[in-house]
Every structure is written in structure tokens, then in C-alpha cells.
Design an enzyme around this catalytic site. Structure first.
Site, PDB file in Angstrom:
ATOM      1  N   HIS A   1       0.768  -1.295  -0.176  1.00 20.02           N
ATOM      2  CA  HIS A   1      -0.060  -0.014   0.197  1.00 20.02           C
ATOM      3  C   HIS A   1       0.827   1.311   0.085  1.00 20.02           C
ATOM      4  O   HIS A   1       1.797   1.248   0.196  1.00 20.02           O
ATOM      5  CB  HIS A   1      -0.953   0.193   1.223  1.00 20.02           C
ATOM      6  CG  HIS A   1      -0.264   0.006   2.466  1.00 20.02           C
ATOM      7  ND1 HIS A   1       0.407   1.296   3.181  1.00 20.02           N
ATOM      8  CD2 HIS A   1      -0.296  -0.962   3.516  1.00 20.02           C
ATOM      9  CE1 HIS A   1       0.839   0.927   4.458  1.00 20.02           C
ATOM     10  NE2 HIS A   1       0.572  -0.278   4.513  1.00 20.02           N
TER      11      HIS A   1
ATOM     12  N   CYS B   1       3.525  -4.776   6.609  1.00 24.10           N
ATOM     13  CA  CYS B   1       3.115  -4.563   5.199  1.00 24.10           C
ATOM     14  C   CYS B   1       4.227  -3.948   4.516  1.00 24.10           C
ATOM     15  O   CYS B   1       5.184  -3.568   4.746  1.00 24.10           O
ATOM     16  CB  CYS B   1       1.680  -3.509   4.999  1.00 24.10           C
ATOM     17  SG  CYS B   1       0.120  -4.361   5.859  1.00 24.10           S
TER      18      CYS B   1
END
Length: 471
Positions: free
Chosen positions: A371, A389
Site C-alpha cells: 500500500h 505490510c
């Protein structure tokens, strides 16, 4: 929290905090919390008429069973593993059969002031159940039917009357098909175009136990997967009711895949026969592979074997190491709100975060994404500072989001993190070596096609999945 009604127990991910009648209260440390009541219902028998939740609340629907569940700020974004045979036994132990037609509606409605922000439902094999959220944000209902004998995880996000984010996660299991029904298979994914790592799934209408290897072998032979161009591939039994199929290596770019069942009329077990199953056709797009080297802080994206972009990234820091291994894109969300307390990071601590995150590409069910992370641009390409992440600039994340599709391959090396589990947290099937994959077939290693791929198989990687803090 767990509440029983009509033969079902909803397993709730986080215990609620005590709250005042207005829905707001304070935790023991003085921090403000919030909660809303949700009515979770299913139409059991209403003479063929769909019974809306509002009608139940007005006392006009005698055929609806409902469960009152409290969504709290401590439960916002919480995750429980699916209560399936390959999921967490703790959830399975508290999940019982819901005695109703699986084609009936699943409905979630606010029981008081507040606003529903999202509802997601997926089964134990990673398939989403479509639904619609009402314009006023008070009611959600499924638009796709549930399957009989299937375990589902329902995640609900909401806001209380003061705007405090709250949430809850529930698990339940639908009743199996009648015993006199013939054995059928439901194939996944849905028709469409997918990436080269897409897994074919077959969900059986009733289990075929490992104790009956002859029945498993007859069933497996009847489930036929062909592709153009042809590849070597095989089925693997994930559990008694689920099989996965993959080629020895990734699907060729632009392949066309057909999945058909030859079960109809076939004697699978003693006095048990197969029935008709709907066939499946899907296509493979360009072969997109993204490889993140956590040691060099760099992602390399290849299309059909050619490098098209090299992206500076940051991955999980000490204590939040990114999972290593091969993952498959599960879906894309243009905007996601990520909160530290949803994964156990306490508000007020140095690790807490509450961020709107854009261009989020999901690779595990427990919350690992690729992301945009504009707050860490200075670290990208230099050091690992995330909570697990893979973060990159907004421009790179937007490009990645627009480039990949479900089924594309996202791999991580040199992270030091736990290995991606094969089946419990998304599609980690490619982390099994080809020999290990064939060991899960009832056909003793025989494959569907005599054509072998010259490429080498991925390295084996096993291990339990963990809850991964986001950002």
C-alpha cells in the site's frame, strides 16, 4: 463474547467493554470507548417471502431468528481465523450448525443509533460473499447465496452515535446438504481474468474423509482441469470438503482454463453417487510477478518475464517482520482505515497508528497489504520501518494497484519473518514443493496431464499464520 440462538454460536473476536446506555463508556484506564448493538438474523421459514430485519424489529416477522451482538471499539478491525477444519480449533469448538436453507438471507442491522461502515463475509476457502449496504448505512444483506455446510467469517465495522469506530468479527457454519443429496462440487474462482498464481478450488457438498482413499481417488479423477496451452497440474486435498488445484509452476500468460466435473452418476462411495456440478472457465492475464527483497528494500515487478518497474519499499521492522514466501493477490481496496488497536497495539503507545491508507492490495486475510505509505518515503529503499505490510510512495502504490489483479504473485525474501502458511491465511499453496503438493493427492502422485513444465518448483515453506499489524 459468544451468544447462542437457533443452534448457532457467533464467535466474537474481542470481548466488549462495558458501556453506558448511550453506547459510550470508559475503559479501566480512562480511555473513551464506544459500542453499538447489531441484529444478526437469518430467515428460517417465512413461506417463501423475504423477511427484512426492520420487519423483525417491528414484530411483523415470525420466521426470523436473530442474535444481538455488541460491536465495540476494542473489536474494530479484529480478526479471527475461519472456524474450518484447517482453521483455528478454538473458533471451531464454538461454532455449530445453523439449521436453515443456505439460500436464505444473511442480514445485519443496527439495533440503535450509529452507522455501519463496512461488512465483509468470506468462506473458509477465501471466496467473498457479495452484499449491499443500505443508503442510510443501517442495514446490510447478502446478494449472493451462502453454501450449505460451509464456515463463514463476518467482519463488521461501524460508528457509534459519537462517531467512535467500533467493530466485531463473527464466525458461523451453515447446515450441510441433506444426506440423500448427490455429491457435487462448486468450483472457484468465479469466471473472469486472473493472475498466473490463481488457485482453482473445489468445495464439496459433503465431506469425503481421508479414511476412504478409494472414494477420494474416484472423486479426484472426476474433477477435470484442462488448459490451453496444456500444463502439468494436480489436485491437493486441503480438508475433507475442499480441494485445491495448481499447475507445477505458474499458469502461462493468457492461458484459458476449463474446470468440469464428471461426478454426475458416478458411484463415489458405497451407495453414494455424484450429481451435476456447474463447470468453470476463466482466463489468465499477463504474468505479473512482484518480488520484494526486504534486505535491499526493493520490489522488482516483472511482466511476462521482463522487468517493468523497480520500486523502493519498506517492510516489517523488528517485532513486526513481514511474512516470507509466495503470496497471491486476494483483492484490492482503494482506501482502508488501519488502526493499531485493531491488532492489539494500545492507543497512546509509540507504536499506535490510525491512518487512512490508499491503494491497498491485499495478500493475506489477516491484514497484510502492499500500500501507499507517504509517511515513510524517507525510509523506503533504505530501512524497514513498517508493522508488517510493504509500503511505498503513493505514486508507486497507485501504479502497482492499477497493474496487478487477483491471482498475481507477490513474493517476499530476506525478511526474517515467519513463512507464509499454505492454506490458512490466503493462497500460500505455492510455498509447497511439487513433491509435497503431489503428496496431498489421492492419486499417489499421478497428475492430470503428461506434459511437464521445465521450470523448477517453489521451495517448501510451512508454518502457522499470525495476526499482522497493518501499516
Amino acid at each position: 463474547m459468544a451468544g447462542a440462538v437457533a443452534g448457532v454460536v457467533f464467535v466474537v473476536a474481542a470481548a466488549p467493554q462495558s458501556a453506558s446506555p448511550s453506547g459510550a463508556g470508559r475503559q479501566a484506564g480512562g480511555e473513551r470507548t464506544g459500542s453499538v448493538e447489531l441484529l444478526v438474523g437469518r430467515a428460517l421459514d417465512d413461506g417463501g417471502r423475504r423477511c427484512a430485519m426492520d420487519a423483525f424489529r417491528a414484530g411483523l416477522c415470525g420466521g426470523l431468528e436473530q442474535q444481538v451482538v455488541r460491536a465495540t471499539s476494542s473489536g474494530a478491525g479484529s480478526v479471527v481465523r475461519d472456524a474450518s477444519s484447517h482453521g483455528a480449533s478454538r473458533a471451531a469448538a464454538h461454532t455449530v450448525v445453523l439449521p436453515t436453507d443456505a439460500a436464505g438471507p444473511l442480514e445485519i442491522t443496527l439495533g440503535g443509533p450509529g452507522l455501519l461502515t463496512y461488512v465483509t463475509v468470506h468462506d473458509g476457502h477465501g471466496r467473498h460473499v457479495g452484499g449491499t449496504l443500505g443508503a442510510r448505512g443501517h442495514h446490510w444483506a447478502n446478494t449472493e447465496p451462502l453454501r450449505a455446510g460451509e464456515t463463514y467469517t463476518v467482519r463488521v465495522g461501524a460508528q457509534d452515535v459519537a462517531g467512535t469506530p467500533v467493530g466485531v468479527t463473527m464466525a458461523f457454519r451453515t447446515a450441510p446438504a441433506a444426506r440423500d443429496d448427490r455429491l457435487t462440487a462448486e468450483f472457484g474462482p468465479r469466471p473472469g481474468t486472473y493472475g498466473a498464481g490463481q488457485i482453482v478450488t473445489a468445495s464439496l457438498s459433503r465431506p469425503v474423509p481421508a479414511a476412504d482413499p478409494a472414494a477420494r481417488a474416484r472423486l479426484e479423477r472426476a474433477l477435470q482441469v484442462t488448459s490451453e496451452p496444456a500444463v502439468e497440474g494436480a489436485w491437493h486435498w486441503v480438508d475433507d470438503s475442499t480441494l485445491h488445484y495448481r499447475p507445477r509452476t505458474y499458469w502461462p500468460a493468457h492461458a484459458v482454463v476449463h474446470v468440469v466435473s464428471g461426478l454426475d452418476g458416478v458411484e463415489v462411495g458405497e451407495r453414494e453417487y455424484g450429481g451435476p456440478s456447474e463447470s468453470l472457465r476463466f482466463t489468465i492475464g499477463d504474468r505479473i510477478e512482484a518480488l520484494t527483497d526486504a534486505a535491499s528494500h526493493e520490489m522488482t515487478v516483472r511482466r511476462n518475464g521482463r522487468t517493468v518497474r523497480t520500486i523502493p519499499v519498506t517492510t516489517g521492522k523488528a517485532g513486526f517482520l513481514t511474512r516470507s514466501g509466495i503470496k497471491v493477490v486476494l483483492g484490492k481496496e482503494r482506501k482502508v482505515r488501519m488502526r493499531g488497536d485493531s491488532v492489539g497495539i494500545k492507543r497512546g503507545t509509540s507504536e499506535f497508528y490510525d491512518l487512512p491508507v490508499f491503494y491497498a492490495t491485499r495478500v493475506t486475510w489477516s491484514g497484510e497489504y502492499v500500500h501507499a505509505a507517504p509517511w515513510s518515503v524517507d525510509a523506503q529503499g533504505e530501512e524497514n520501518v513498517s508493522h508488517g505490510c510493504t509500503g511505498m510512495s503513493t505514486a508507486d502504490a497507485a501504479w502497482f494497484f492499477d497493474t496487478v489483479r487477483e491471482g498475481d504473485v507477490v513474493s517476499v525474501v530476506n525478511s526474517g519473518g515467519e513463512p507464509m502458511a499454505p492454506f490458512a491465511n490466503g493462497f500460500g499453496d505455492w510455498n509447497l514443493s511439487w513433491d509435497a503438493w503431489l503428496a496431498g493427492s489421492a492419486l499417489s502422485g499421478h497428475t492430470d496431464s503428461p506434459l511437464a513444465s521445465p521450470a523448477s518448483a517453489p521451495a517448501s515453506a510451512h508454518g502457522p499464520s499470525r495476526l499482522l499489524p497493518l501499516t
